[in-house]
Design a protein around this motif. Structure first.
Motif, PDB file in Angstrom:
ATOM      1  N   PHE A 288     -21.949 105.077  70.349  1.00 30.75           N
ATOM      2  CA  PHE A 288     -21.439 105.225  68.981  1.00 30.75           C
ATOM      3  C   PHE A 288     -21.910 104.067  68.109  1.00 30.75           C
ATOM      4  O   PHE A 288     -21.119 103.412  67.423  1.00 30.75           O
ATOM      5  CB  PHE A 288     -19.913 105.312  69.008  1.00 30.75           C
ATOM      6  N   THR A 289     -23.191 103.798  68.139  1.00 29.81           N
ATOM      7  CA  THR A 289     -23.777 102.702  67.368  1.00 29.81           C
ATOM      8  C   THR A 289     -24.842 103.230  66.411  1.00 29.81           C
ATOM      9  O   THR A 289     -25.289 104.381  66.527  1.00 29.81           O
ATOM     10  CB  THR A 289     -24.407 101.655  68.300  1.00 29.81           C
ATOM     11  N   LYS A 290     -25.223 102.381  65.483  1.00 31.26           N
ATOM     12  CA  LYS A 290     -26.242 102.744  64.493  1.00 31.26           C
ATOM     13  C   LYS A 290     -27.558 103.106  65.166  1.00 31.26           C
ATOM     14  O   LYS A 290     -28.321 103.945  64.665  1.00 31.26           O
ATOM     15  CB  LYS A 290     -26.441 101.585  63.522  1.00 31.26           C
ATOM     16  N   LYS A 291     -27.832 102.492  66.300  1.00 26.50           N
ATOM     17  CA  LYS A 291     -29.051 102.769  67.058  1.00 26.50           C
ATOM     18  C   LYS A 291     -29.200 104.248  67.355  1.00 26.50           C
ATOM     19  O   LYS A 291     -30.307 104.799  67.384  1.00 26.50           O
ATOM     20  CB  LYS A 291     -29.027 101.957  68.359  1.00 26.50           C
ATOM     21  N   HIS A 292     -28.066 104.920  67.565  1.00 24.63           N
ATOM     22  CA  HIS A 292     -28.084 106.350  67.891  1.00 24.63           C
ATOM     23  C   HIS A 292     -27.697 107.208  66.688  1.00 24.63           C
ATOM     24  O   HIS A 292     -27.340 108.378  66.853  1.00 24.63           O
ATOM     25  CB  HIS A 292     -27.133 106.618  69.056  1.00 24.63           C
ATOM     26  N   GLY A 293     -27.761 106.622  65.505  1.00 23.26           N
ATOM     27  CA  GLY A 293     -27.505 107.379  64.289  1.00 23.26           C
ATOM     28  C   GLY A 293     -26.044 107.653  64.025  1.00 23.26           C
ATOM     29  O   GLY A 293     -25.712 108.553  63.246  1.00 23.26           O
TER      30      GLY A 293
END
Length: 630
Positions: A288-293
Motif C-alpha cells: 500500500f505504497t506509492k511505489k505500487h500506485g
C-alpha cells in the motif's frame, strides 16, 4: 448549607447529556445547470442513485475521500464523443495559500447500470481516463429508454491539505468543443482521519479474489499482482479484503498456509516461503505504497486483519485423530451418529491439541521475527456439517459440527474447545501476537455459558440490536468485540442503508461491519447481485477490479463512524452519550429512553434517516472535533 453544597458540586461528565451543536445549512450549490439544450443535474452523493438533488457543498475531513454524482442529459437524449474533466480543486480564498497544494487527486467514473427484474440501477463505477471520449447513451450498457449518463467524482483530500473552501470546475465537451463548465466546491475541515482503521469494513470472501479476473495460479507473479489490486482497492476504501484460505472439504487453498510436517508435539512448519511471498507485502504494508500506485488512507499501513488457515482439519486431520471414525456416508445415518458421540474433547486425542498449539506458536514466532505485528490474525471456524449432504452439496463437507452460525449444543461445545485452545496459546505467547478467536453467531442467546471467556471477536447479525442486553453484558464481562454481519438492502431504492450501516452499528457497540460475500463476477454486470461489491474490470479492457456505488456509500459511512469514534474519545462519552448525540443530530426518536429503547424506536432502526441527515451528522461531528477543549 445544602444550597452552598449545590453550588460546589459539579455533575459528573459520565452523567451529562451531550448538547449537539446547531448545524446551520451550508452554502448550497446550484443543482441544475443548462446550456444550449444540455442539462446537468448534481445528485445527493452515494446515498441515493436516483435524481435526488444535492443539498449542500460536501464537507470533509482530511485523509479522506469525498465524492458526488451528476447526470448528463444531452439534447435529444444522445451525444457522441463526450469528454468530462475536473480541474484541480484550489483554495477558494487566497492564491497565496496555493503553496499548500490543491486537491489534485481526482477520479472520474462512468456508471454502468445493472438490471434487477425490470429495473436498472446505477452500480458499477468504470474509470474514465483523462480526455477519454464516450457516447450517450452507452451502447454496451443496453438500458431501455436511457437518455443520460451518470458520472461519479471522487476527490482525495490528503493529510496535509489546508483547511478551508476549495473550488474547481467540471468541464464537459463534445467533439473537442466546450459545452458547459460547472463549478464544484468542497469544504475541508481541520480534522484528520487516522491511518489506522478503527472502524472496520470486512470484505469477506471465499478463495482467491484474483480468479474473478481470470488469473491463473500457474502464473504466480501475475496471480499475486492481480490479487493485490483487490486488496489495494479495499484498503483505499478503509476496508480489508479477507479471504478464507480453506474449504468445506478441509483442504487448504493455493498458498493458503505454510508447509508443515509431523504429528502432535513434533508438528512443525517446514517452509514459509510461499505463504510469505503471497501475504508478506500485505502484512508489512509495502503493498500500500506509492511505489505500487496506492492512493488513499493507510499508506504503508498493513491490512487490519487476516484469516489464519487453522480449522478443524488443519494442522491435524480429523480422520487421524477423531474417534470413533469414520462417520457414515449416508447423511441421515451421519446425523444419528453425531447425536450419539461422546463430548468432543473425549473424541480428539492429545496429538491433535498439541499440533494446534505448535502451529499457533509457530505463527507467533514467525510474525514477530518478520515484524508483522500490526495485523490482527483471526482463527475462524467456518465449516458446516450439512455440506456432507450429497443431495444438496455433493457430500464434499468434512466438518462434524455447524461451526458458522451454530445452532445445537454440540456446535457451541466444539467452538468452545477450539476457542479455549487458541486463547491458551495466546496467554503463553504474550500480547505482541494479535491473535483473535472469532466466531460468527446468529443466535447469541443459544450459547448459554459455553463460550464464556473463549471468544475475542463475535460477529453477529441483527441480534446486535434485538439482544442488546445480552451483548452488552458479554462485552463488559468477557471483553468480547462485536461486528455486525448482514447484507444491507440493495437495488431497492438507493444506497442509504449502506451509508448508515457503520454509523448505526457503531452506536450499538459494533466496531465493524461485514457482508457475507463481496467479490463480483463478469456475469454480475448483466444481472444485479447484492454480493458483488468489487467487479472484475476486464470486460471494460481493464486489468484491475473496479468498485461499486454501494461500496462508495459503505465507505462514506465508515468515514463518519470513524469521526464519531474520534469525538467519543475526545469527549469521554459512554454508550448512552454517543447515542444521545447521534439521536439529537439525526432527530431519531428514542434516544432519551436510556439503555433499552423500544426495538422499533428510530434510534435503533435509524428509520427516517435521509442523505441530508447523514451529511448533517458529519458536519456536526466535525464541528465538535474542531473546537478546542475548554
Amino acid at each position: 448549607f445544602l444550597k452552598g453544597m449545590m453550588k460546589v458540586v459539579r455533575a459528573s461528565p459520565a452523567l451529562t447529556t451531550p448538547v449537539a451543536p446547531k448545524v446551520k445549512p451550508p452554502e448550497t450549490m446550484k443543482r441544475v445547470h443548462e446550456h444550449s439544450g444540455w442539462r446537468v443535474e448534481l445528485l445527493a452523493t452515494t446515498a441515493r442513485n436516483d435524481k435526488s438533488p444535492i443539498q449542500s457543498i460536501p464537507t470533509t475531513s482530511r485523509n479522506a475521500w469525498v465524492g458526488t454524482q451528476f447526470v448528463i442529459l444531452p439534447p435529444e437524449g444522445k451525444a457522441e464523443n463526450v469528454t468530462v474533466e475536473l480541474t484541480e480543486l484550489r483554495d477558494a480564498r487566497l492564491k497565496a495559500l496555493e503553496a499548500f497544494g490543491p486537491l489534485k487527486h481526482v477520479k472520474l467514473y462512468r456508471l454502468w447500470y445493472v438490471p434487477k427484474g425490470k429495473k436498472y440501477h446505477a452500480e458499477v463505477l468504470v474509470p474514465l481516463k483523462a480526455g477519454e471520449k464516450f457516447d450517450i447513451p452507452w451502447a454496451k450498457n443496453k438500458v431501455p429508454n436511457r437518455a443520460h449518463q451518470a458520472i461519479y467524482v471522487d476527490v482525495w483530500v490528503p493529510k496535509n491539505a489546508m483547511p478551508g473552501p476549495y473550488a474547481g470546475a467540471l468541464a464537459i465537451s463534445r467533439n473537442g468543443k466546450p459545452v458547459m463548465t460547472i463549478p464544484i466546491k468542497v469544504q475541508v475541515a481541520n480534522v484528520t482521519l487516522p491511518d489506522k482503521f478503527n472502524i472496520i469494513g470486512d470484505m469477506n470472501t471465499y478463495g482467491p479474489s484474483a480468479r474473478a479476473m481470470g488469473a491463473k495460479t500457474s502464473d504466480v507473479g501475475a496471480f499475486m499482482a492481480t490479487e493485490r489490486k483487490y486488496y489495494r482497492l479495499a484498503h483505499s476504501h478503509r476496508m480489508t479484503l479477507n479471504a478464507l484460505p480453506y474449504t468445506q472439504k478441509g483442504t487448504i487453498g493455493w498458498c493458503g498456509a505454510p508447509k508443515i510436517d509431523g504429528r502432535g508435539k513434533d508438528c512443525k512448519v517446514t517452509d514459509w516461503s510461499e505463504w510469505d511471498e503471497r501475504f508478506g507485502p500485505l502484512l508489512s504494508g509495502e503493498a500500500f505504497t506509492k511505489k505500487h500506485g496506492y492512493l488513499g488512507p493507510g499508506k504503508g499501513v498493513p491490512i487490519h486483519h487476516i484469516y489464519l488457515p487453522l480449522h478443524e482439519n488443519w494442522p491435524a486431520k480429523l480422520a487421524e485423530h477423531f474417534r470413533p471414525w469414520p462417520p457414515p456416508k449416508d447423511y441421515q445415518k451421519f446425523l444419528r451418529w453425531t447425536a450419539e458421540l461422546p463430548p468432543v474433547e473425549k473424541c480428539l486425542d492429545k496429538d491433535y491439541g498439541k499440533a494446534w498449539y505448535r502451529i499457533v506458536t509457530a505463527f507467533q514466532k514467525h510474525v514477530e521475527s518478520k515484524g508483522w505485528n500490526r495485523t490482527r490474525y483471526q482463527v475462524y471456524l467456518n465449516n458446516k456439517y450439512f455440506f456432507r449432504n450429497r443431495r444438496r452439496y455433493t457430500g464434499r463437507g468434512i466438518s462434524l459440527w455447524l461451526l458458522d452460525e451454530p445452532v445445537y449444543a454440540d456446535d457451541f461445545l466444539a467452538l468452545a474447545l477450539y476457542g479455549r485452545r487458541t486463547r491458551h496459546v495466546f496467554h503463553d505467547v504474550g500480547k505482541k501476537f494479535n491473535i483473535d478467536y472469532r466466531i460468527d453467531i446468529s443466535r447469541p442467546t443459544h450459547q448459554r455459558n459455553w463460550l464464556d471467556g473463549a471468544v475475542d471477536l463475535n460477529v453477529c447479525a441483527d441480534q446486535l440490536y434485538s439482544q442488546r442486553r445480552l451483548i452488552s453484558y458479554r462485552k463488559r464481562r468477557f471483553g468480547e468485540e462485536y461486528w455486525n454481519y448482514r447484507m444491507p438492502p440493495s437495488f431497492t431504492g438507493g444506497n442509504l442503508p449502506w451509508a448508515f450501516w457503520s454509523v448505526k452499528s457503531y452506536c450499538w457497540g459494533a466496531t465493524g461491519t461485514l457482508p457475507w460475500q463481496t467479490i463480483g463476477s463478469d456475469g454480475d454486470l448483466y444481472k444485479a447481485d447484492e454480493t458483488a461489491l468489487m467487479y472484475p474490470g476486464r470486460k471494460f479492457g481493464l486489468n484491475e477490479p473496479i468498485p461499486s456505488l454501494r461500496m462508495k456509500a459503505w465507505r462514506d459511512g465508515i468515514q463518519i463512524a470513524e469521526l464519531l469514534r474520534m469525538l467519543r474519545i475526545k469527549m469521554k462519552w459512554n454508550d448512552l452519550q454517543l447515542r444521545a448525540f447521534v439521536g439529537q443530530v439525526c432527530n431519531l426518536d428514542g434516544w432519551k429512553e436510556g439503555t433499552d429503547p423500544d426495538e422499533n424506536a428510530s434510534i435503533v432502526t435509524f428509520k427516517g434517516v435521509i442523505p441530508g441527515t447523514l451529511a448533517k451528522l458529519k458536519r456536526a461531528t466535525i464541528m465538535m472535533l474542531s473546537k478546542k477543549n475548554n
